[in-house]
Design a protein around this motif. Structure first.
Motif, PDB file in Angstrom:
ATOM      1  N   LEU A 112       0.824  -1.205   0.000  1.00 40.31           N
ATOM      2  CA  LEU A 112       0.000   0.000   0.000  1.00 40.31           C
ATOM      3  C   LEU A 112       0.860   1.258   0.000  1.00 40.31           C
ATOM      4  CD1 LEU A 112      -2.817  -1.019   2.524  1.00 40.31           C
ATOM      5  CD2 LEU A 112      -2.891  -1.047   0.029  1.00 40.31           C
ATOM      6  N   LEU A 113       1.986   1.222   0.688  1.00 42.24           N
ATOM      7  CA  LEU A 113       2.880   2.382   0.715  1.00 42.24           C
ATOM      8  C   LEU A 113       3.510   2.628  -0.646  1.00 42.24           C
ATOM      9  CD1 LEU A 113       4.688   1.913   4.165  1.00 42.24           C
ATOM     10  CD2 LEU A 113       2.947   3.618   3.570  1.00 42.24           C
ATOM     11  N   GLN A 115       2.148   2.246  -3.460  1.00 43.12           N
ATOM     12  CA  GLN A 115       1.178   2.931  -4.297  1.00 43.12           C
ATOM     13  C   GLN A 115       1.184   4.443  -4.071  1.00 43.12           C
ATOM     14  OE1 GLN A 115      -2.390   0.507  -3.251  1.00 43.12           O
ATOM     15  NE2 GLN A 115      -2.506   0.127  -5.435  1.00 43.12           N
ATOM     16  N   MET A 116       1.692   4.886  -2.927  1.00 40.96           N
ATOM     17  CA  MET A 116       1.710   6.315  -2.616  1.00 40.96           C
ATOM     18  C   MET A 116       2.924   7.022  -3.207  1.00 40.96           C
ATOM     19  SD  MET A 116       0.550   5.970   1.388  1.00 40.96           S
ATOM     20  CE  MET A 116       0.648   7.737   1.655  1.00 40.96           C
ATOM     21  N   VAL A 117       3.905   6.266  -3.714  1.00 43.81           N
ATOM     22  CA  VAL A 117       5.126   6.859  -4.259  1.00 43.81           C
ATOM     23  C   VAL A 117       4.930   7.119  -5.745  1.00 43.81           C
ATOM     24  CG1 VAL A 117       7.604   6.567  -4.616  1.00 43.81           C
ATOM     25  CG2 VAL A 117       6.511   5.613  -2.575  1.00 43.81           C
ATOM     26  N   THR A 152      -1.472  -2.089  -7.879  1.00 43.09           N
ATOM     27  CA  THR A 152      -2.921  -1.895  -7.956  1.00 43.09           C
ATOM     28  C   THR A 152      -3.615  -3.200  -8.340  1.00 43.09           C
ATOM     29  OG1 THR A 152      -2.609   0.409  -8.618  1.00 43.09           O
ATOM     30  CG2 THR A 152      -4.760  -0.566  -9.047  1.00 43.09           C
TER      31      THR A 152
END
Length: 280
Positions: A112-113, A115-117, A152
């Motif tokens: 999940l982290l 995906q934030m980059v 994703t």
């Protein structure tokens, strides 16, 4: 009177959906019509074509760039990304959703982290690593490698694997099925619509990707269609006899395979009947 009142919201919803559909479809209509016109209009407010019909716009593109070669490069690039997305996505999604192993929660949080980059933040380090350390500049593998695992897609597969009834897997394990057999013979057939959705959504990304292939490939014979068309539009299109037609023809060539893919696979967007698998 009651029937009229009940049908009124339905009629209004149909009208609104029709107007929205026309609004979404009009840019494609303008692009497609302009691609085959001798002198396409600059204003989308002119609904009906005013110029003669021609295929010279596509011929003009093909004379400056290898249109079929660029299409083939896009297909190879996209197919490689799709293969990695599906294979690694299914394996990782099934493992996180259905296997009990130490560190599963940590893997989930890290995914999940990631995906934030933003990918742009990692682009320069990836370029240095792939070109200097791996020597994969100007190669299909160099284009595909950063997109080989799609977090994703893993996230989507995890959610749908978790939604499958536990009884299905327990019954298959009693019959002696291993985890790979469970994945290929039990889980995947139940999530086929999700699999098609992941493929279609993933297809758009690499097919339209410009920045990374432009950065990693200097050889024009390896560049995908999006990069070749961008170079053509910025350097050559304005010098042609019909620059607007050439630009619209290039956009049509890039968008056409995506539209065809969605039309062909639209019938797979159906709900999966999970309950039927555990009846009886």
């Amino acid at each position: 009177m009651m029937r009229r009142r009940r049908s009124l919201p339905r009629i209004l919803s149909i009208i609104l959906l029709t107007v929205a559909a026309i609004g979404f479809a009009f840019p494609f209509y303008f692009m497609l019509v302009g691609a085959f016109q001798e002198n396409p209009t600059n204003s989308p407010s002119e609904l009906l074509p005013t110029g003669g019909w021609t295929v010279d716009n596509f011929i003009a593109i093909d004379s400056r760039i290898d249109l079929m070669g660029s299409l083939l490069n896009s297909l190879i690039f996209t197919a490689g990304v799709l293969l990695g997305t599906v294979v690694f996505g299914l394996l990782a999604g099934y493992a996180i959703a259905r296997l009990d192993f130490r560190g599963r929660g940590v893997v989930w949080v890290l995914m999940l982290l990631v995906q934030m980059v933003p990918f742009q933040l990692l682009m320069i380090p990836l370029y240095v690593q792939i070109t200097r350390n791996y020597g994969l500049g100007d190669s299909y593998l160099g284009m595909i490698l950063p997109f080989l695992i799609n977090t994703t897609a893993v996230f989507i597969f995890v959610q749908f694997f978790k939604a499958l009834p536990v009884e299905i897997f327990e019954a298959a394990r009693i019959d002696g099925a291993g985890e790979i057999r469970l994945l290929t013979s039990v889980a995947i057939p139940l999530i086929k619509p999700v699999l098609v959705t992941v493929v279609l959504v993933t297809f758009i990304g690499p097919w339209n990707e410009f920045l990374w292939p432009f950065l990693i490939t200097k050889d024009a014979t390896l560049q995908p269609l999006a990069v070749s068309l961008a170079n053509y539009i910025s350097n050559v299109a304005q010098s042609t006899a019909n620059p607007n037609g050439a630009i619209l023809a290039g956009a049509t060539a890039l968008a056409f395979p995506v539209v065809i893919l969605f039309v062909v696979f639209q019938r797979f967007f159906t709900a999966t009947d999970l309950g039927a698998a555990v009846k009886g």
